[in-house]
Scaffold this motif. Structure first.
Motif, PDB file in Angstrom:
ATOM      1  N   LYS A   1       0.834  -1.204   0.000  1.00 31.90           N
ATOM      2  CA  LYS A   1       0.000   0.000   0.000  1.00 31.90           C
ATOM      3  C   LYS A   1       0.868   1.254   0.000  1.00 31.90           C
ATOM      4  O   LYS A   1       2.016   1.238   0.433  1.00 31.90           O
ATOM      5  N   SER A   2       0.272   2.334  -0.452  1.00 35.73           N
ATOM      6  CA  SER A   2       0.966   3.611  -0.483  1.00 35.73           C
ATOM      7  C   SER A   2       1.055   4.182   0.933  1.00 35.73           C
ATOM      8  O   SER A   2       0.039   4.306   1.609  1.00 35.73           O
ATOM      9  N   PRO A   3       2.248   4.556   1.379  1.00 36.36           N
ATOM     10  CA  PRO A   3       2.393   5.130   2.720  1.00 36.36           C
ATOM     11  C   PRO A   3       2.078   6.628   2.762  1.00 36.36           C
ATOM     12  O   PRO A   3       2.182   7.243   3.813  1.00 36.36           O
ATOM     13  N   MET A   4       1.705   7.210   1.600  1.00 37.84           N
ATOM     14  CA  MET A   4       1.469   8.657   1.554  1.00 37.84           C
ATOM     15  C   MET A   4       0.595   9.019   0.360  1.00 37.84           C
ATOM     16  O   MET A   4       0.354   8.203  -0.517  1.00 37.84           O
ATOM     17  N   ILE A   5       0.165  10.255   0.357  1.00 37.97           N
ATOM     18  CA  ILE A   5      -0.573  10.808  -0.770  1.00 37.97           C
ATOM     19  C   ILE A   5       0.444  11.356  -1.761  1.00 37.97           C
ATOM     20  O   ILE A   5       1.430  11.975  -1.362  1.00 37.97           O
ATOM     21  N   GLY A   6       0.239  11.118  -3.040  1.00 41.65           N
ATOM     22  CA  GLY A   6       1.159  11.648  -4.029  1.00 41.65           C
ATOM     23  C   GLY A   6       0.867  11.095  -5.405  1.00 41.65           C
ATOM     24  O   GLY A   6      -0.234  10.620  -5.678  1.00 41.65           O
ATOM     25  N   THR A   7       1.877  11.128  -6.274  1.00 42.01           N
ATOM     26  CA  THR A   7       1.755  10.612  -7.629  1.00 42.01           C
ATOM     27  C   THR A   7       2.602   9.358  -7.748  1.00 42.01           C
ATOM     28  O   THR A   7       3.782   9.362  -7.399  1.00 42.01           O
ATOM     29  N   PHE A   8       1.994   8.287  -8.238  1.00 39.59           N
ATOM     30  CA  PHE A   8       2.620   6.968  -8.353  1.00 39.59           C
ATOM     31  C   PHE A   8       3.420   6.863  -9.648  1.00 39.59           C
ATOM     32  O   PHE A   8       2.909   7.216 -10.718  1.00 39.59           O
ATOM     33  N   TYR A   9       4.672   6.406  -9.534  1.00 33.81           N
ATOM     34  CA  TYR A   9       5.502   6.152 -10.711  1.00 33.81           C
ATOM     35  C   TYR A   9       6.097   4.759 -10.598  1.00 33.81           C
ATOM     36  O   TYR A   9       6.633   4.386  -9.556  1.00 33.81           O
ATOM     37  N   ARG A  10       6.030   3.992 -11.695  1.00 31.07           N
ATOM     38  CA  ARG A  10       6.543   2.621 -11.698  1.00 31.07           C
ATOM     39  C   ARG A  10       8.046   2.563 -11.914  1.00 31.07           C
ATOM     40  O   ARG A  10       8.670   1.538 -11.640  1.00 31.07           O
ATOM     41  N   SER A  11       8.666   3.658 -12.424  1.00 34.28           N
ATOM     42  CA  SER A  11      10.104   3.656 -12.692  1.00 34.28           C
ATOM     43  C   SER A  11      10.727   4.953 -12.201  1.00 34.28           C
ATOM     44  O   SER A  11      10.029   5.898 -11.852  1.00 34.28           O
ATOM     45  N   GLY A  12      12.051   4.986 -12.221  1.00 34.80           N
ATOM     46  CA  GLY A  12      12.788   6.156 -11.776  1.00 34.80           C
ATOM     47  C   GLY A  12      12.840   7.279 -12.803  1.00 34.80           C
ATOM     48  O   GLY A  12      13.333   8.356 -12.514  1.00 34.80           O
ATOM     49  N   GLY A  13      12.329   7.040 -13.988  1.00 36.69           N
ATOM     50  CA  GLY A  13      12.306   8.060 -15.037  1.00 36.69           C
ATOM     51  C   GLY A  13      11.608   7.521 -16.271  1.00 36.69           C
ATOM     52  O   GLY A  13      11.425   6.308 -16.405  1.00 36.69           O
ATOM     53  N   PRO A  14      11.232   8.407 -17.189  1.00 35.55           N
ATOM     54  CA  PRO A  14      10.487   7.964 -18.367  1.00 35.55           C
ATOM     55  C   PRO A  14      11.272   6.997 -19.258  1.00 35.55           C
ATOM     56  O   PRO A  14      10.691   6.167 -19.932  1.00 35.55           O
ATOM     57  N   ASP A  15      12.596   7.105 -19.255  1.00 37.28           N
ATOM     58  CA  ASP A  15      13.415   6.243 -20.106  1.00 37.28           C
ATOM     59  C   ASP A  15      13.988   5.044 -19.348  1.00 37.28           C
ATOM     60  O   ASP A  15      14.773   4.285 -19.900  1.00 37.28           O
ATOM     61  N   LYS A  16      13.576   4.861 -18.106  1.00 42.00           N
ATOM     62  CA  LYS A  16      14.099   3.763 -17.284  1.00 42.00           C
ATOM     63  C   LYS A  16      13.051   2.658 -17.164  1.00 42.00           C
ATOM     64  O   LYS A  16      11.855   2.928 -17.224  1.00 42.00           O
ATOM     65  N   PRO A  17      13.507   1.414 -16.980  1.00 39.73           N
ATOM     66  CA  PRO A  17      12.548   0.311 -16.841  1.00 39.73           C
ATOM     67  C   PRO A  17      11.817   0.381 -15.495  1.00 39.73           C
ATOM     68  O   PRO A  17      12.295   0.992 -14.540  1.00 39.73           O
ATOM     69  N   SER A  18      10.657  -0.259 -15.448  1.00 34.14           N
ATOM     70  CA  SER A  18       9.872  -0.314 -14.204  1.00 34.14           C
ATOM     71  C   SER A  18      10.667  -1.036 -13.126  1.00 34.14           C
ATOM     72  O   SER A  18      11.455  -1.940 -13.416  1.00 34.14           O
ATOM     73  N   PHE A  19      10.446  -0.631 -11.865  1.00 36.07           N
ATOM     74  CA  PHE A  19      11.121  -1.293 -10.747  1.00 36.07           C
ATOM     75  C   PHE A  19      10.706  -2.758 -10.667  1.00 36.07           C
ATOM     76  O   PHE A  19      11.540  -3.626 -10.426  1.00 36.07           O
ATOM     77  N   VAL A  20       9.413  -3.032 -10.845  1.00 38.72           N
ATOM     78  CA  VAL A  20       8.908  -4.413 -10.828  1.00 38.72           C
ATOM     79  C   VAL A  20       7.843  -4.585 -11.895  1.00 38.72           C
ATOM     80  O   VAL A  20       7.148  -3.637 -12.263  1.00 38.72           O
ATOM     81  N   GLU A  21       7.725  -5.793 -12.392  1.00 37.86           N
ATOM     82  CA  GLU A  21       6.703  -6.178 -13.360  1.00 37.86           C
ATOM     83  C   GLU A  21       5.914  -7.340 -12.774  1.00 37.86           C
ATOM     84  O   GLU A  21       6.359  -7.992 -11.823  1.00 37.86           O
ATOM     85  N   VAL A  22       4.757  -7.613 -13.349  1.00 39.14           N
ATOM     86  CA  VAL A  22       3.977  -8.773 -12.934  1.00 39.14           C
ATOM     87  C   VAL A  22       4.831 -10.016 -13.152  1.00 39.14           C
ATOM     88  O   VAL A  22       5.454 -10.183 -14.202  1.00 39.14           O
ATOM     89  N   GLY A  23       4.900 -10.867 -12.136  1.00 38.20           N
ATOM     90  CA  GLY A  23       5.704 -12.082 -12.201  1.00 38.20           C
ATOM     91  C   GLY A  23       7.059 -11.954 -11.530  1.00 38.20           C
ATOM     92  O   GLY A  23       7.722 -12.956 -11.254  1.00 38.20           O
ATOM     93  N   ASP A  24       7.510 -10.725 -11.250  1.00 40.27           N
ATOM     94  CA  ASP A  24       8.804 -10.523 -10.587  1.00 40.27           C
ATOM     95  C   ASP A  24       8.734 -10.931  -9.125  1.00 40.27           C
ATOM     96  O   ASP A  24       7.711 -10.755  -8.467  1.00 40.27           O
ATOM     97  N   GLU A  25       9.839 -11.461  -8.637  1.00 40.64           N
ATOM     98  CA  GLU A  25       9.964 -11.787  -7.219  1.00 40.64           C
ATOM     99  C   GLU A  25      10.432 -10.535  -6.478  1.00 40.64           C
ATOM    100  O   GLU A  25      11.308  -9.818  -6.959  1.00 40.64           O
TER     101      GLU A  25
ATOM    102  N   THR B   1      -0.317   8.351 -11.959  1.00 43.48           N
ATOM    103  CA  THR B   1      -1.638   8.713 -11.471  1.00 43.48           C
ATOM    104  C   THR B   1      -1.577   9.010  -9.979  1.00 43.48           C
ATOM    105  O   THR B   1      -0.716   8.500  -9.273  1.00 43.48           O
ATOM    106  N   PRO B   2      -2.489   9.826  -9.475  1.00 44.77           N
ATOM    107  CA  PRO B   2      -2.506  10.145  -8.053  1.00 44.77           C
ATOM    108  C   PRO B   2      -2.912   8.934  -7.217  1.00 44.77           C
ATOM    109  O   PRO B   2      -3.734   8.122  -7.645  1.00 44.77           O
ATOM    110  N   VAL B   3      -2.300   8.829  -6.034  1.00 40.63           N
ATOM    111  CA  VAL B   3      -2.668   7.783  -5.081  1.00 40.63           C
ATOM    112  C   VAL B   3      -2.950   8.421  -3.732  1.00 40.63           C
ATOM    113  O   VAL B   3      -2.435   9.492  -3.415  1.00 40.63           O
ATOM    114  N   GLU B   4      -3.770   7.766  -2.956  1.00 41.01           N
ATOM    115  CA  GLU B   4      -4.132   8.211  -1.616  1.00 41.01           C
ATOM    116  C   GLU B   4      -3.326   7.436  -0.584  1.00 41.01           C
ATOM    117  O   GLU B   4      -2.770   6.374  -0.880  1.00 41.01           O
ATOM    118  N   TYR B   5      -3.319   7.925   0.621  1.00 39.77           N
ATOM    119  CA  TYR B   5      -2.687   7.220   1.728  1.00 39.77           C
ATOM    120  C   TYR B   5      -3.363   5.861   1.908  1.00 39.77           C
ATOM    121  O   TYR B   5      -4.579   5.759   1.890  1.00 39.77           O
TER     122      TYR B   5
END
Length: 157
Positions: A83-107, A143-147
Motif C-alpha cells: 500500500k501507499s504510505p502517503m498521498i502523491g503521484t505513483f511512478y513505476r520507474s525512476g524516469g520515463p526512459d528507465k525500466p519499471s522497478f517491478v513487473e507482474v511475475g517478478d519476485e 496517477t494520483p494515489v491516496e494514503y
C-alpha cells in the motif's frame, strides 16, 4: 517551516482523526482541512496563494455484485498488498526512459524498491514490506494515489 516539517505535519494529520488543523506564527499561517477542496498558505504580510488539493473521493455505495464476481474476490484474499504510505503521484520507474522497478511475475523481497511516490516535489522510493511474487499492479503509472491505497498484489513466498 521547511518542506520536511510540512511533510511531517501532513503525515501526522493523515494518521490522526483530526478534520482540521490551523497553525499560525509570526512568519506563516497554515490551515489544513480534511476532505476540503483547497488549502490556503499565506505569509504574514500578504496572502501567497491558494493551491488546489485533491479532495478525498466521495463514499461509494456498494451494490450487490453478481454471483460470478464473488469467486474472483475470494481469490484475491490469498494475496498480500503493498500500500501507499502517503498521498502523491505513483511512478513505476525512476524516469520515463528507465525500466519499471517491478513487473507482474517478478519476485520481491522485503526492502526492495517497487515504485516511487512523488509528494510535494519529493520522490520517495517505496519499498516492499513483504516477500513474494508480484501478481497484479493496481495503479496506472503517473496517477494520483491516496494514503493506504493498494498499489500491488503479492503472492506470498
Amino acid at each position: 517551516m521547511e518542506i520536511k516539517d510540512i511533510q511531517k505535519l501532513l503525515d501526522f494529520i493523515a494518521h490522526s482523526s483530526l478534520d482540521e488543523v490551523n497553525i499560525e506564527t509570526g512568519e506563516f499561517k497554515v490551515s489544513v482541512k480534511r476532505n476540503a477542496v483547497t488549502t490556503v498558505v499565506a505569509a504574514a504580510p500578504a496572502p501567497v496563494a491558494v493551491a488546489p488539493v485533491a479532495a478525498a473521493p466521495a463514499p461509494v455505495v456498494a451494490t450487490p455484485a453478481p454471483a460470478a464476481a464473488a469467486p474472483a474476490k475470494a481469490d484475491e484474499s490469498k494475496y498480500l498488498t503493498i500500500k501507499s504510505p502517503m498521498i502523491g503521484t505513483f511512478y513505476r520507474s525512476g524516469g520515463p526512459d528507465k525500466p519499471s522497478f517491478v513487473e507482474v511475475g517478478d519476485e520481491v523481497a522485503t526492502g526492495k524498491v517497487v515504485c516511487i511516490v512523488e509528494a510535494m516535489k519529493l520522490f520517495n522510493e517505496i519499498e516492499s514490506e513483504v516477500s513474494g511474487r508480484i501478481v497484479k499492479v493496481l495503479v496506472e503509472n503517473a496517477t494520483p494515489v491516496e494514503y493506504d491505497q493498494p498499489l500491488f498484489l503479492v503472492e506470498p513466498a
